[in-house]
Design a protein around this motif. Structure first.
Motif, mmCIF file in Angstrom:
data_model
loop_
_atom_site.group_PDB
_atom_site.id
_atom_site.type_symbol
_atom_site.label_atom_id
_atom_site.label_comp_id
_atom_site.label_asym_id
_atom_site.label_seq_id
_atom_site.Cartn_x
_atom_site.Cartn_y
_atom_site.Cartn_z
ATOM 1 N N ASP A 1 37.342 43.198 40.624
ATOM 2 C CA ASP A 1 38.303 42.153 40.995
ATOM 3 C C ASP A 1 39.361 42.650 41.985
ATOM 4 O OD1 ASP A 1 37.168 40.289 39.176
ATOM 5 O OD2 ASP A 1 38.304 41.190 37.527
ATOM 6 N N SER B 1 40.665 43.948 45.406
ATOM 7 C CA SER B 1 40.383 44.064 46.834
ATOM 8 C C SER B 1 40.799 45.454 47.300
ATOM 9 C CB SER B 1 41.160 42.989 47.604
ATOM 10 O OG SER B 1 41.065 43.187 48.993
ATOM 11 N N VAL C 1 46.570 38.803 41.148
ATOM 12 C CA VAL C 1 45.796 39.451 42.201
ATOM 13 C C VAL C 1 46.095 40.938 42.169
ATOM 14 C CG1 VAL C 1 47.570 39.159 43.992
ATOM 15 C CG2 VAL C 1 45.161 39.384 44.646
ATOM 16 N N ARG D 1 45.333 44.479 44.591
ATOM 17 C CA ARG D 1 44.845 44.905 45.893
ATOM 18 C C ARG D 1 45.243 46.356 46.166
ATOM 19 N NH1 ARG D 1 46.947 40.725 50.283
ATOM 20 N NH2 ARG D 1 45.177 41.588 51.398
ATOM 21 N N ASP E 1 41.239 35.485 44.521
ATOM 22 C CA ASP E 1 40.705 36.161 45.689
ATOM 23 C C ASP E 1 41.859 36.594 46.581
ATOM 24 O OD1 ASP E 1 39.754 35.675 48.790
ATOM 25 O OD2 ASP E 1 38.171 36.563 47.551
ATOM 26 N N GLN F 1 43.811 34.328 49.059
ATOM 27 C CA GLN F 1 44.777 33.318 48.604
ATOM 28 C C GLN F 1 46.199 33.857 48.523
ATOM 29 O OE1 GLN F 1 41.745 32.333 45.164
ATOM 30 N NE2 GLN F 1 43.260 30.712 45.233
#
Length: 433
Positions: free
Chosen positions: A226, A228, A264, A266, A344, A347
């Motif tokens: 999940d 990035s 999110v 990342r 994602d 977004q």
């Protein structure tokens, strides 16, 4: 198995005896009396599982405790410390240990990011602790503060430098003007980078840590897949020099955020302003910012790697877990009550600094500005300079206001197709300003 307060010892099994494992042995041996006083029972090292018992090791490691039979070792221990790394056989041994009722302490971020939920469930079923402070940021206490100290607050963001190797590489590129390859070789010579540095420089190590931090902070299962992930292999000495000119340094950041829509996680190289505390985190150190609704911003800083610092975090877990076994207590397990959507990366909101090589002629800025307008992306600043190395072309640096990642990425893609663009020289996100 349970231990009573009257017990005189707790049997500790160690899986792995590399750099970290050796330091764990040293602490257990050299500070055995003090540790016993803190725990209330003696921590007896009963075995050390290794691949080859004949491999030469430091003198602090008792040769008579080495064994290649890890399965039997974990089934006869009260506490199992796993510092061997990798997915297998670490996963199978941890599951076996939990099934036998042993408390488990691990520094294995890759395993936790991939299979954490299954391990948490096995620990809950056995009624024992599964602790992993050493899995993220070395000696820095970050797991317990998020899981326990901020349990009554709402964490909204975790941002930081969680990989010492990449921080050292970027720091050397910044301070000494080294190229990427040269900085990596320097890190390898000092033992900061492995012979194969892929997991570090491609961001995979930081991504595993980001998955763990996001899961803890937002009470939602966030897996490695999940996250990035973008590494630093494309960062050049020229990028670093331009960052300096614009008042920034480049850092590989792990960013975990919660919004109204979900969470999110990342990992990416980003421009950080000189005045931001993360900009001054040098060498192989780590630093993590945690933002919570009531506590506000908190910063955790320290050594993020190395045998002794990581062993310190392991020993903190070991003492806490030992105390729990004596009293029959159990630390907090996995918390997934929020079960928020994992978003994602497209977004999320971010800012870009885009460095372009463009034809030095009228209408270039207008053509580029038109693309930005079409994508709904707002430009904050534009800086232009003639290129001494390429007559008829100029360097153009465009910094955007915040926008959606997907819109910004599409803007770059569209600009790259313009006739007036010779090259997209770099695209970096901007954080902390």
């Amino acid at each position: 198995m349970s231990i009573t307060q009257a017990s005189s010892k707790l049997r500790v099994a160690l899986l792995g005896c590399g750099v970290v494992g050796t330091q764990v042995v040293r602490i257990l041996v050299e500070h055995s009396d003090e540790l016993a006083a803190r725990v209330g029972a003696r921590l007896e090292l009963v075995g050390i599982a290794v691949r080859d018992t004949q491999t030469p090791r430091e003198s602090v490691v008792p040769q008579n405790l080495l064994t290649e039979d890890a399965e039997t070792l974990v089934e006869n221990a009260d506490i199992v410390v796993e510092v061997m790394g990798g997915i297998e056989p670490a996963r199978s041994l941890i599951v076996r240990a939990l099934g036998a009722g042993a408390t488990v302490i691990t520094a294995n971020k890759a395993l936790l990011a991939q299979d954490g939920p299954a391990l948490y469930e096995a620990a809950d079923a056995a009624g024992v602790d599964l602790s992993f402070e050493a899995a993220v940021a070395g000696a820095i206490p970050i797991i317990r503060p998020i899981r326990d100290s901020l349990a009554g607050d709402k964490v909204t963001r975790v941002l930081g430098i969680v990989n010492g190797t990449t921080n050292y590489v970027l720091d050397q590129m910044t301070k000494h003007g080294l190229g990427f390859d040269e900085a990596v070789k320097d890190a390898q010579a000092l033992g900061y980078a492995e012979a194969d540095p892929t997991a570090d420089v491609e961001g995979h190590d930081a991504a595993a840590k980001a998955a763990i931090l996001a899961s803890l902070a937002f009470h939602t299962r966030v897996a490695l897949k999940d996250v990035s992930c973008e590494g630093i292999t494309h960062v050049t000495a020229d990028d670093v020099a331009w960052a300096q000119r614009s008042g920034h340094v480049i850092k590989l950041l792990a960013m975990c955020e919660q919004s109204d829509d979900g969470v999110v996680a990342r990992v990416y190289p980003a421009l950080v302003p000189h005045e931001h505390p993360l900009a001054n985190v040098g060498d192989a150190f780590n630093a993590v910012f945690v933002e919570a609704e009531n506590a506000g911003p908190l910063m955790f800083y320290g050594q993020g790697a190395g045998g002794a610092p990581t062993a310190s975090a392991v020993m903190g877990d070991l003492v806490s877990a030992a105390r729990n076994r004596l009293t029959g207590a159990k630390s907090a397990g996995e918390s997934t009550y929020a079960d928020l959507p994992v978003l994602d990366a497209g977004q999320t909101d971010t800012r870009y600094q885009i460095r372009l090589s463009v034809a030095d002629k009228p209408g270039v800025l207008a053509a580029i500005a038109e693309v930005f307008a079409e994508q709904g992306v707002s430009i904050e600043t534009v800086t232009q300079a003639l290129r001494d190395d390429h007559e008829g072309y100029a360097s153009l640096v465009v910094t955007t206001h915040q926008g959606k990642e997907a819109a910004l990425a599409q803007t770059v893609e569209t600009i790259s197709r313009l006739d007036v663009i010779e090259e997209i020289m770099s695209v970096l996100r901007v954080e902390g300003s």
